[in-house]
Scaffold this motif. Sequence first.
Motif, mmCIF file in Angstrom:
data_model
loop_
_atom_site.group_PDB
_atom_site.id
_atom_site.type_symbol
_atom_site.label_atom_id
_atom_site.label_comp_id
_atom_site.label_asym_id
_atom_site.label_seq_id
_atom_site.Cartn_x
_atom_site.Cartn_y
_atom_site.Cartn_z
ATOM 1 N N THR A 17 0.830 -1.202 0.000
ATOM 2 C CA THR A 17 0.000 0.000 0.000
ATOM 3 C C THR A 17 0.865 1.253 0.000
ATOM 4 N N ILE A 18 1.958 1.233 0.730
ATOM 5 C CA ILE A 18 2.891 2.361 0.695
ATOM 6 C C ILE A 18 3.373 2.595 -0.730
ATOM 7 N N GLU A 19 3.754 1.521 -1.405
ATOM 8 C CA GLU A 19 4.266 1.657 -2.764
ATOM 9 C C GLU A 19 3.177 2.116 -3.734
ATOM 10 N N ALA A 20 1.980 1.553 -3.595
ATOM 11 C CA ALA A 20 0.888 1.875 -4.518
ATOM 12 C C ALA A 20 0.405 3.306 -4.373
ATOM 13 N N THR A 21 0.509 3.859 -3.164
ATOM 14 C CA THR A 21 -0.018 5.206 -2.918
ATOM 15 C C THR A 21 1.057 6.284 -2.954
ATOM 16 N N ARG A 22 2.277 5.886 -3.229
ATOM 17 C CA ARG A 22 3.359 6.872 -3.294
ATOM 18 C C ARG A 22 3.062 7.939 -4.343
ATOM 19 N N ARG A 23 2.536 7.512 -5.493
ATOM 20 C CA ARG A 23 2.246 8.474 -6.567
ATOM 21 C C ARG A 23 0.986 9.286 -6.300
ATOM 22 N N GLY A 62 0.738 10.970 -3.518
ATOM 23 C CA GLY A 62 1.154 11.937 -2.507
ATOM 24 C C GLY A 62 1.447 11.332 -1.161
ATOM 25 N N ALA A 63 1.566 10.006 -1.102
ATOM 26 C CA ALA A 63 1.861 9.305 0.162
ATOM 27 C C ALA A 63 0.887 9.704 1.259
ATOM 28 N N PRO A 64 -0.424 9.447 1.056
ATOM 29 C CA PRO A 64 -1.419 9.841 2.059
ATOM 30 C C PRO A 64 -1.323 8.983 3.317
ATOM 31 N N PRO A 65 -1.935 9.431 4.412
ATOM 32 C CA PRO A 65 -2.019 8.582 5.608
ATOM 33 C C PRO A 65 -2.714 7.264 5.274
ATOM 34 N N LEU A 66 -2.250 6.191 5.889
ATOM 35 C CA LEU A 66 -2.767 4.851 5.606
ATOM 36 C C LEU A 66 -3.514 4.325 6.827
ATOM 37 N N VAL A 124 5.670 7.989 5.709
ATOM 38 C CA VAL A 124 4.212 8.038 5.693
ATOM 39 C C VAL A 124 3.678 7.853 7.119
ATOM 40 N N ILE A 125 2.427 8.221 7.293
ATOM 41 C CA ILE A 125 1.765 8.086 8.585
ATOM 42 C C ILE A 125 0.774 6.932 8.531
ATOM 43 N N LEU A 126 0.843 6.048 9.507
ATOM 44 C CA LEU A 126 -0.173 5.022 9.695
ATOM 45 C C LEU A 126 -1.164 5.532 10.731
ATOM 46 N N ILE A 127 -2.451 5.363 10.455
ATOM 47 C CA ILE A 127 -3.454 5.798 11.421
ATOM 48 C C ILE A 127 -4.342 4.618 11.806
#
Length: 255
Positions: free
Chosen positions: A84-90, A92-96, A132-135
């Motif tokens: 998920t970190i890799e997939a969402t990098r493009r 803007g690296a949102p909170p996960l 990135v931030i994990l929530i």
Amino acid sequence: MKLSPCIEWIFAREHEGMGDRLRAAVDEGFPMGEFHLWRDKDMDGVADALAETGATLTGVCVDPRRSMVDPEQHDELLSAIAETIEATRRLGAPPLIIASGFTRPGISQDEHVAAAVAVLKRAAAMAEEAGVILILEPLNDRIELPGMFLTSTSLGLDIIEAVASPNLKLLYDVYHSTVMDEDIAEVLRGRMHLVHHVQVADVPGRHEPGTGTIDWRHVMATLHGYGYEGPIGLEYLPTLPPKESLAKTKAALGA
């Protein structure tokens, strides 16, 4: 006030693609958005919409969902976080966003918590390295998710304190907390610095703020009084067309 429509549900009837839902949110004056799982989404379309509009994402769920309280699923959870970190990098690296998983029969509370802390320390280290931030989101087990382990905001904050990483924070969902009969002022007192994101929906029904029984003036006064300045995720099931729904929500929240 920074309001972030959940485009998983808002604009869903009007637009099929997430990219078009983001554009619609921006057109209505909301340059933020969030959604749930990502593997079933057109991620290229989302990336294009973000680049075109300058909007930002305030939350995407780790996908697939795996348990942090079951050690047998820990490797799968960590793989899901890495992917998920890799997939969402493009994007803007949102909170996960992550949830606990379900209670394991015959296992004590302490064992559940120890398992969660152990894997979240590893996950937080990954998040720190990736920037990135994990929530962590407590959910309710009374309506949507019977058997969910982490239903307590206080316990969620205890776990975050035990992990002790700047990259692991709490997602406080007013709807889930209210369903669990929590007092917002009590559970967040002295710990707002651990909250990265807040989501709202009314009770009953999980619809727009202003459709149910929650005292939104009290909720917003508490958040502001405790120093919360982050986004407010509008994670509700709309009962009205988007323009009217969002206007009703803004009025209820005092935006």
